[in-house]
Write a protein that holds these residues in place. Sequence first.
Motif, PDB file in Angstrom:
ATOM      1  N   GLY A  72     -33.360 -16.069   8.074  1.00 45.34           N
ATOM      2  CA  GLY A  72     -34.122 -14.827   8.172  1.00 45.34           C
ATOM      3  C   GLY A  72     -34.470 -14.247   6.822  1.00 45.34           C
ATOM      4  N   LEU A  73     -34.295 -15.041   5.761  1.00 41.73           N
ATOM      5  CA  LEU A  73     -34.549 -14.564   4.399  1.00 41.73           C
ATOM      6  C   LEU A  73     -35.924 -15.006   3.906  1.00 41.73           C
ATOM      7  CD1 LEU A  73     -31.117 -15.514   2.794  1.00 41.73           C
ATOM      8  CD2 LEU A  73     -31.859 -13.199   3.393  1.00 41.73           C
ATOM      9  N   THR A  74     -36.562 -14.143   3.136  1.00 44.70           N
ATOM     10  CA  THR A  74     -37.767 -14.559   2.433  1.00 44.70           C
ATOM     11  C   THR A  74     -37.335 -15.364   1.209  1.00 44.70           C
ATOM     12  OG1 THR A  74     -37.820 -12.611   1.002  1.00 44.70           O
ATOM     13  CG2 THR A  74     -38.927 -12.433   3.141  1.00 44.70           C
ATOM     14  N   ASP A  75     -38.262 -16.085   0.606  1.00 40.95           N
ATOM     15  CA  ASP A  75     -37.949 -16.833  -0.612  1.00 40.95           C
ATOM     16  C   ASP A  75     -37.446 -15.884  -1.706  1.00 40.95           C
ATOM     17  OD1 ASP A  75     -38.722 -19.169   0.620  1.00 40.95           O
ATOM     18  OD2 ASP A  75     -40.764 -19.121  -0.202  1.00 40.95           O
ATOM     19  N   HIS A  76     -38.030 -14.707  -1.766  1.00 43.48           N
ATOM     20  CA  HIS A  76     -37.647 -13.716  -2.769  1.00 43.48           C
ATOM     21  C   HIS A  76     -36.206 -13.252  -2.543  1.00 43.48           C
ATOM     22  CE1 HIS A  76     -37.964 -10.485  -5.625  1.00 43.48           C
ATOM     23  NE2 HIS A  76     -37.792  -9.563  -4.696  1.00 43.48           N
ATOM     24  N   GLN A  77     -35.857 -12.952  -1.296  1.00 44.09           N
ATOM     25  CA  GLN A  77     -34.489 -12.524  -0.984  1.00 44.09           C
ATOM     26  C   GLN A  77     -33.495 -13.651  -1.240  1.00 44.09           C
ATOM     27  OE1 GLN A  77     -35.307 -11.382   3.074  1.00 44.09           O
ATOM     28  NE2 GLN A  77     -35.184  -9.188   2.596  1.00 44.09           N
ATOM     29  N   ASN A  78     -33.895 -14.862  -0.918  1.00 45.86           N
ATOM     30  CA  ASN A  78     -33.042 -16.024  -1.156  1.00 45.86           C
ATOM     31  C   ASN A  78     -32.702 -16.144  -2.638  1.00 45.86           C
ATOM     32  OD1 ASN A  78     -32.462 -18.951  -1.788  1.00 45.86           O
ATOM     33  ND2 ASN A  78     -32.654 -19.136   0.423  1.00 45.86           N
ATOM     34  N   HIS A  79     -33.729 -15.988  -3.486  1.00 41.89           N
ATOM     35  CA  HIS A  79     -33.525 -16.084  -4.938  1.00 41.89           C
ATOM     36  C   HIS A  79     -32.602 -14.977  -5.437  1.00 41.89           C
ATOM     37  CE1 HIS A  79     -35.350 -16.124  -9.243  1.00 41.89           C
ATOM     38  NE2 HIS A  79     -34.277 -16.880  -9.160  1.00 41.89           N
ATOM     39  N   LEU A  80     -32.804 -13.769  -4.955  1.00 44.65           N
ATOM     40  CA  LEU A  80     -31.971 -12.649  -5.372  1.00 44.65           C
ATOM     41  C   LEU A  80     -30.509 -12.859  -4.956  1.00 44.65           C
ATOM     42  CD1 LEU A  80     -34.253  -9.581  -4.588  1.00 44.65           C
ATOM     43  CD2 LEU A  80     -33.531 -10.368  -6.852  1.00 44.65           C
ATOM     44  N   LEU A  81     -30.292 -13.302  -3.733  1.00 40.99           N
ATOM     45  CA  LEU A  81     -28.934 -13.545  -3.271  1.00 40.99           C
ATOM     46  C   LEU A  81     -28.238 -14.599  -4.127  1.00 40.99           C
ATOM     47  CD1 LEU A  81     -29.183 -13.510   0.633  1.00 40.99           C
ATOM     48  CD2 LEU A  81     -27.787 -12.031  -0.793  1.00 40.99           C
ATOM     49  N   LEU A 126     -28.768 -15.223  -7.268  1.00 37.67           N
ATOM     50  CA  LEU A 126     -28.416 -14.606  -8.549  1.00 37.67           C
ATOM     51  C   LEU A 126     -27.236 -13.641  -8.396  1.00 37.67           C
ATOM     52  CD1 LEU A 126     -31.994 -13.890  -9.965  1.00 37.67           C
ATOM     53  CD2 LEU A 126     -30.446 -15.751 -10.589  1.00 37.67           C
ATOM     54  N   PHE A 127     -27.229 -12.866  -7.323  1.00 38.77           N
ATOM     55  CA  PHE A 127     -26.108 -11.944  -7.074  1.00 38.77           C
ATOM     56  C   PHE A 127     -24.814 -12.732  -6.895  1.00 38.77           C
ATOM     57  CE2 PHE A 127     -29.306  -8.853  -4.954  1.00 38.77           C
ATOM     58  CZ  PHE A 127     -29.662  -8.342  -6.197  1.00 38.77           C
ATOM     59  N   TYR A 128     -24.891 -13.872  -6.204  1.00 40.22           N
ATOM     60  CA  TYR A 128     -23.712 -14.691  -5.952  1.00 40.22           C
ATOM     61  C   TYR A 128     -23.160 -15.262  -7.259  1.00 40.22           C
ATOM     62  CZ  TYR A 128     -20.690 -18.171  -3.715  1.00 40.22           C
ATOM     63  OH  TYR A 128     -19.614 -18.926  -3.317  1.00 40.22           O
ATOM     64  N   LYS A 155     -24.382 -12.080 -11.536  1.00 38.12           N
ATOM     65  CA  LYS A 155     -25.242 -11.470 -12.547  1.00 38.12           C
ATOM     66  C   LYS A 155     -25.383  -9.972 -12.306  1.00 38.12           C
ATOM     67  CE  LYS A 155     -27.931 -15.671 -13.461  1.00 38.12           C
ATOM     68  NZ  LYS A 155     -27.375 -15.865 -14.819  1.00 38.12           N
ATOM     69  N   THR A 156     -25.467  -9.219 -13.369  1.00 41.57           N
ATOM     70  CA  THR A 156     -25.659  -7.773 -13.268  1.00 41.57           C
ATOM     71  C   THR A 156     -27.101  -7.470 -12.898  1.00 41.57           C
ATOM     72  OG1 THR A 156     -26.305  -7.531 -15.587  1.00 41.57           O
ATOM     73  CG2 THR A 156     -23.936  -7.458 -15.093  1.00 41.57           C
ATOM     74  N   ASP A 157     -27.359  -6.219 -12.525  1.00 40.77           N
ATOM     75  CA  ASP A 157     -28.727  -5.826 -12.180  1.00 40.77           C
ATOM     76  C   ASP A 157     -29.662  -6.037 -13.363  1.00 40.77           C
ATOM     77  OD1 ASP A 157     -27.744  -5.146  -9.741  1.00 40.77           O
ATOM     78  OD2 ASP A 157     -27.807  -2.983 -10.058  1.00 40.77           O
ATOM     79  N   THR A 158     -29.172  -5.752 -14.559  1.00 41.28           N
ATOM     80  CA  THR A 158     -29.994  -5.942 -15.761  1.00 41.28           C
ATOM     81  C   THR A 158     -30.324  -7.410 -15.956  1.00 41.28           C
ATOM     82  OG1 THR A 158     -29.005  -4.009 -16.830  1.00 41.28           O
ATOM     83  CG2 THR A 158     -30.096  -5.618 -18.259  1.00 41.28           C
ATOM     84  N   GLU A 159     -29.329  -8.283 -15.780  1.00 41.56           N
ATOM     85  CA  GLU A 159     -29.557  -9.723 -15.941  1.00 41.56           C
ATOM     86  C   GLU A 159     -30.508 -10.253 -14.880  1.00 41.56           C
ATOM     87  OE1 GLU A 159     -25.285 -11.150 -17.887  1.00 41.56           O
ATOM     88  OE2 GLU A 159     -25.452 -10.844 -15.720  1.00 41.56           O
ATOM     89  N   VAL A 160     -30.381  -9.754 -13.661  1.00 45.81           N
ATOM     90  CA  VAL A 160     -31.286 -10.181 -12.581  1.00 45.81           C
ATOM     91  C   VAL A 160     -32.711  -9.744 -12.893  1.00 45.81           C
ATOM     92  CG1 VAL A 160     -31.866  -9.886 -10.133  1.00 45.81           C
ATOM     93  CG2 VAL A 160     -29.479 -10.203 -10.819  1.00 45.81           C
ATOM     94  N   ARG A 161     -32.872  -8.510 -13.378  1.00 43.21           N
ATOM     95  CA  ARG A 161     -34.209  -8.022 -13.723  1.00 43.21           C
ATOM     96  C   ARG A 161     -34.828  -8.890 -14.820  1.00 43.21           C
ATOM     97  NH1 ARG A 161     -36.859  -5.744 -17.438  1.00 43.21           N
ATOM     98  NH2 ARG A 161     -35.034  -5.577 -18.769  1.00 43.21           N
ATOM     99  N   GLU A 162     -34.024  -9.240 -15.832  1.00 36.87           N
ATOM    100  CA  GLU A 162     -34.540 -10.052 -16.942  1.00 36.87           C
ATOM    101  C   GLU A 162     -34.920 -11.447 -16.473  1.00 36.87           C
ATOM    102  OE1 GLU A 162     -31.344  -9.898 -19.710  1.00 36.87           O
ATOM    103  OE2 GLU A 162     -31.916  -7.916 -20.521  1.00 36.87           O
ATOM    104  N   GLU A 163     -34.139 -12.002 -15.556  1.00 44.66           N
ATOM    105  CA  GLU A 163     -34.412 -13.368 -15.090  1.00 44.66           C
ATOM    106  C   GLU A 163     -35.591 -13.427 -14.131  1.00 44.66           C
ATOM    107  OE1 GLU A 163     -32.021 -17.169 -13.161  1.00 44.66           O
ATOM    108  OE2 GLU A 163     -31.014 -15.693 -14.407  1.00 44.66           O
ATOM    109  N   THR A 164     -35.750 -12.410 -13.322  1.00 41.38           N
ATOM    110  CA  THR A 164     -36.821 -12.424 -12.319  1.00 41.38           C
ATOM    111  C   THR A 164     -38.094 -11.739 -12.793  1.00 41.38           C
ATOM    112  OG1 THR A 164     -36.012 -10.374 -11.311  1.00 41.38           O
ATOM    113  CG2 THR A 164     -35.153 -12.455 -10.436  1.00 41.38           C
ATOM    114  N   GLY A 165     -37.951 -10.846 -13.777  1.00 35.68           N
ATOM    115  CA  GLY A 165     -39.110 -10.080 -14.247  1.00 35.68           C
ATOM    116  C   GLY A 165     -39.552  -9.031 -13.253  1.00 35.68           C
ATOM    117  N   ILE A 166     -38.636  -8.627 -12.360  1.00 36.94           N
ATOM    118  CA  ILE A 166     -38.972  -7.637 -11.333  1.00 36.94           C
ATOM    119  C   ILE A 166     -38.768  -6.233 -11.868  1.00 36.94           C
ATOM    120  CG2 ILE A 166     -38.361  -6.743  -9.053  1.00 36.94           C
ATOM    121  CD1 ILE A 166     -37.422  -9.541  -8.318  1.00 36.94           C
ATOM    122  N   GLY A 167     -39.814  -5.434 -11.906  1.00 35.67           N
ATOM    123  CA  GLY A 167     -39.756  -3.998 -12.184  1.00 35.67           C
ATOM    124  C   GLY A 167     -38.670  -3.551 -13.129  1.00 35.67           C
TER     125      GLY A 167
END
Length: 251
Positions: A78-87, A89-91, A94-106
């Motif tokens: 039930g996950l989108t590709d975007h949610q899959n990628h985020l999960l 990284l969270f697993y 990675k911190t929120d800052t590291e996730v933002r830097e890796e994904t380039g999201i907002g």
Amino acid sequence: MELSEIFWNASVEELKSGYIDKADSFICLLCGENVEKGIVYPYEGILYEAERYMRIHIEETHHSVFEYLLGLDKKFTGLTDHQNHLLRLFYQGKTDTEVREETGIGSVSTIRHHRFALKEKERQAKTFLTMMELLKEKDNHASAFVPPPKTARMVDERYNITQEEQEQIVKKYFLNGTEGHLKKFPLKEKQRLVVLSEIVKQLNRENTYNEAELNEILISFHDDYAMIRRYLIEYGFLDRKPDGSLYWLKK
């Protein structure tokens, strides 16, 4: 019991561990590996009891249950590709800052919003799962559906098959039992899936087959073994090397 049936009937706790505890063995829910109780198993010069060895098997073969589940078709998660990628990284912690830097999201707050959205999805899933468990206790008229194979590339109406339908299709096309020659190969996709599911039961999950070995097995079901082989790959039952030299059941 088919591996897919074991997988879909497992509890959340069993799925988290990746294996089920049977009377005489532990069975890997991800590939069907069977580790017999009462035996010690060697690994890198150390002997392990069965349950510990099963955990080693899951780590070495599948890396982690989390990674395996993320790799399932989105129809299952039930996950989108975007949610899959985020999960993923969270697993990895990675911190929120590291996730933002890796994904380039907002911004970092955007990542926090995604975490919140995933928590909402978790709450919804728990609520729905509880309702379905309660429904099982009351609904005496629900059809028993055949679990779709975990390796299915896309789960859709073709997999809407009840156990009664499955039995009827098997009787219609396997006149001499499921190890015998097919009366004919079905044109309808739902019937085709049932037939292919029966054919793969004659293949060993632990084996790798060269083309001649595979053809020898498939020709016992239908003279056009190349067609059967093609459909087994197309529907996600088989995988192969790019040059077609080796084939194996997907796990």
